[in-house]
Design a protein around this motif. Structure first.
Motif, mmCIF file in Angstrom:
data_model
loop_
_atom_site.group_PDB
_atom_site.id
_atom_site.type_symbol
_atom_site.label_atom_id
_atom_site.label_comp_id
_atom_site.label_asym_id
_atom_site.label_seq_id
_atom_site.Cartn_x
_atom_site.Cartn_y
_atom_site.Cartn_z
ATOM 1 N N TYR A 26 0.835 -1.202 0.000
ATOM 2 C CA TYR A 26 0.000 0.000 0.000
ATOM 3 C C TYR A 26 0.874 1.258 0.000
ATOM 4 C CZ TYR A 26 -3.430 3.462 1.479
ATOM 5 O OH TYR A 26 -4.220 4.583 1.544
ATOM 6 N N ARG A 30 1.712 3.823 -3.161
ATOM 7 C CA ARG A 30 1.317 5.240 -3.024
ATOM 8 C C ARG A 30 2.477 6.173 -3.360
ATOM 9 N NH1 ARG A 30 -3.938 7.069 -2.062
ATOM 10 N NH2 ARG A 30 -3.164 8.669 -0.633
ATOM 11 N N ILE A 37 -2.914 4.558 -11.432
ATOM 12 C CA ILE A 37 -3.958 3.812 -10.714
ATOM 13 C C ILE A 37 -3.446 3.353 -9.351
ATOM 14 C CG2 ILE A 37 -5.268 1.652 -10.698
ATOM 15 C CD1 ILE A 37 -6.583 3.670 -12.429
ATOM 16 N N ASN A 40 -3.349 6.092 -6.587
ATOM 17 C CA ASN A 40 -4.645 6.476 -6.010
ATOM 18 C C ASN A 40 -5.374 5.317 -5.353
ATOM 19 O OD1 ASN A 40 -4.487 9.180 -6.617
ATOM 20 N ND2 ASN A 40 -5.524 8.968 -8.596
ATOM 21 N N TYR A 41 -5.253 4.129 -5.947
ATOM 22 C CA TYR A 41 -5.999 2.964 -5.445
ATOM 23 C C TYR A 41 -5.052 1.756 -5.382
ATOM 24 C CZ TYR A 41 -9.744 6.022 -7.085
ATOM 25 O OH TYR A 41 -10.559 7.095 -7.316
ATOM 26 N N LEU A 44 -6.958 -1.937 -5.043
ATOM 27 C CA LEU A 44 -7.778 -2.201 -6.232
ATOM 28 C C LEU A 44 -6.918 -2.226 -7.492
ATOM 29 C CD1 LEU A 44 -10.946 -0.022 -5.510
ATOM 30 C CD2 LEU A 44 -10.735 -2.511 -5.376
ATOM 31 N N GLY A 45 -5.893 -1.368 -7.528
ATOM 32 C CA GLY A 45 -4.994 -1.354 -8.676
ATOM 33 C C GLY A 45 -4.265 -2.664 -8.848
ATOM 34 N N ARG A 48 -6.590 -5.112 -10.270
ATOM 35 C CA ARG A 48 -6.819 -4.831 -11.697
ATOM 36 C C ARG A 48 -5.709 -5.437 -12.547
ATOM 37 N NH1 ARG A 48 -4.684 -1.405 -15.353
ATOM 38 N NH2 ARG A 48 -6.037 -0.658 -17.043
#
Length: 515
Positions: A26, A30, A37, A40-41, A44-45, A48
């Motif tokens: 995380y 960041r 992506i 920001n996420y 979830l990134g 993806r």
């Protein structure tokens, strides 16, 4: 008490370690600057990218319909796998083809031919092996392999296709199907050896070396060979990169080498070949006379010629030095291109003994997306243009056409023959018969089935003594299918297919004769 404490520590570690990894990723994501992506996420990134990475496999095996997917859908893939493994191409219930779509159809005869009426040589049986399914269950399949003699489905001697009849050593072809060009280097030694042995066992067919040069693996099975000469001159070059007439004569003295082919282009790339350095082993480098483990990019075209007069002079010199037929591999881009070629052949009385015509839909171990998608006409369009041009300038009888470009089933082969081809050849169908699963990793040297790789460890997956029979079976079922379709069209031989035997139906149901 100790047991309870151990469980507690284990459970604690199972909770803490994943949380620590997630927190690390995380904060790392960041702070990184490459992926928007992930900044920001982060969580979830990551999900993806994981789904994106596994997407091709998920679509291929779970989500695509049987008739969806390119370059071959699931149905087309199975039509190459099943004949090779089981020596059988029978299906049940009905076709999955969408008959509302536009397409070509083979014209059936009101009175078909009986098997005993066919002009075929089935005397010398082929000893092969096939799998037989003992039980097919939800999580397993039980099958065994059995030996059996199979019919060869060869043309009789009197119907053989003769390439270069005026050469010192003409090439008599009794199989209407052969293997299109695939280089040693693009494919590994196990794949090339399995292909050579399988084609040799099937009798009558041929294999094309591709532009990578002739190797001992091509010769291993005794198959007839068309030795291809690419713009890089691999296998035919001096250390300075010039054409070596001595090396040509050496190849011509090998009895298995039946003809030579000059490669001007292929469907997926209008340029010379490309091989990543990690695939160029010392053996491959020795064959090609290049530096080992160095990326190879062939020139876009030959330095020896740049127009029809110099090309035809080069062809004539090779024919004189070798005594064997010489052809050229091309892709047609327009009617004008076809007519310029035919016109010059008519004016000079010179030219190739055969033309390998590849369509824009043809494959390659490594090319560029823009070339593969949009440069060069598809086979069915260009085949008609070439055949028409050669007939218009009255040189059709002096040259044979060998068609290639996704001709993987007997019906596609019959349509190509009807459009003007004398013979057909296949590349990816043979790759699939030796184990290719269409992983699209041919250019990376990471082929998971050991086909398109020179990595020794990965090649262990491809067992030559097993896969060679699949190659043989694929050829036999293709040839049998051609005779079966010919009989349905009222012909006693697939050599008699012409344009009157195919019709075109558009999306509105209107039918047009190909003529």
């Amino acid at each position: 008490m100790f047991w309870i404490e151990s469980i507690s520590i284990t459970t604690l570690l199972l909770i803490i370690v994943p949380i620590a990894i997630i927190l690390f990723l995380y904060f790392y994501d960041r702070r990184q600057r490459q992926h928007a992506i992930l900044r920001n996420y982060p969580i979830l990134g990551r999900m993806r990218y994981m789904l994106e990475k596994t997407g091709p496999e998920l679509r291929q095996y779970l989500f695509d319909d049987d008739n969806d997917g390119e370059p071959f859908n699931r149905e087309e893939y199975l039509h190459m796998v099943m004949p090779g493994k089981y020596l059988n191409s029978i299906i049940g219930f009905g076709s999955k083809r969408d008959f509302n779509e536009a397409g070509y159809f083979i014209r059936n005869a009101m009175f078909t031919k009986q098997n005993e009426e066919m002009r075929v040589d089935n005397d010398g049986l082929v000893d092969t092996m096939r799998y037989v399914v003992d039980g097919d269950y939800l999580f397993s399949r039980k099958e065994h392999r059995e030996e059996l003699p199979a019919l060869p489905w060869l043309l009789p001697e009197e119907d053989a296709i003769i390439i270069g009849p005026n050469c010192q050593q003409p090439f008599h072809v009794r199989s209407m199907l052969g293997q299109s060009a695939m280089s040693y280097g693009a494919l590994g030694e196990n794949a090339i050896t399995a292909l050579s042995k399988g084609i040799g066992m099937a009798k009558g067919a041929w294999m094309n070396t591709g532009e990578g040069g002739l190797s001992q693996h091509h010769l291993a099975g005794g198959a007839d060979i068309i030795a291809q000469i690419g713009s890089g001159l691999f296998g035919f070059r001096t250390e300075d990169g010039e054409f070596s007439w001595e090396r040509l004569r050496e190849k011509a003295e090998i009895p298995q080498v039946k003809a030579f082919e000059i490669k001007l282009a292929q469907g997926a790339k209008m340029r010379g070949g490309h091989v990543e350095g990690e695939k160029v082993t010392e053996e491959i480098a020795a064959i090609r006379n290049v530096v080992p483990y160095t990326t190879i990019n062939s020139p876009n075209r030959f330095h020896q010629f740049d127009d029809y007069p110099t090309l035809f002079d080069f062809i004539e010199k090779i024919r004189q030095h070798s005594g064997k037929p010489v052809g050229m591999k091309i892709v047609i881009g327009s009617k004008q291109d076809a007519e310029e070629l035919a016109s010059f052949m008519h004016e000079t009385g010179m030219g190739p003994d055969f033309i390998s015509l590849d369509g824009g839909e043809g494959g390659s171990g490594a090319t560029y997306q823009d070339l593969a998608d949009s440069v060069g006409l598809p086979l069915r369009s260009s085949l008609i243009l070439l055949d028409d041009a050669l007939k218009k300038y009255e040189v059709r009888d002096s040259v044979k056409i060998i068609a290639s470009g996704k001709i993987t089933t007997p019906d596609r082969a019959a349509i190509a023959l009807s459009m003007g081809a004398d013979l057909v050849q296949v590349a990816r169908g043979f790759m699939i018969s030796v184990g290719c699963i269409m992983a699209h990793k041919c250019h990376t040297n990471e082929c998971p089935t050991g086909v398109a790789t020179t990595d020794k460890k990965l090649q262990q997956a491809l067992v030559v003594e097993e896969k060679k029979y699949r190659v043989t079976n694929y050829i036999l079922t293709m040839r049998e299918g051609l005779f079966r379709i010919a009989a349905a069209a009222g012909l006693d031989s697939p050599t008699k297919f012409d344009r009157q035997h195919v019709v075109y139906k558009d999306a509105r149901g209107r039918v047009f004769p190909m003529e």
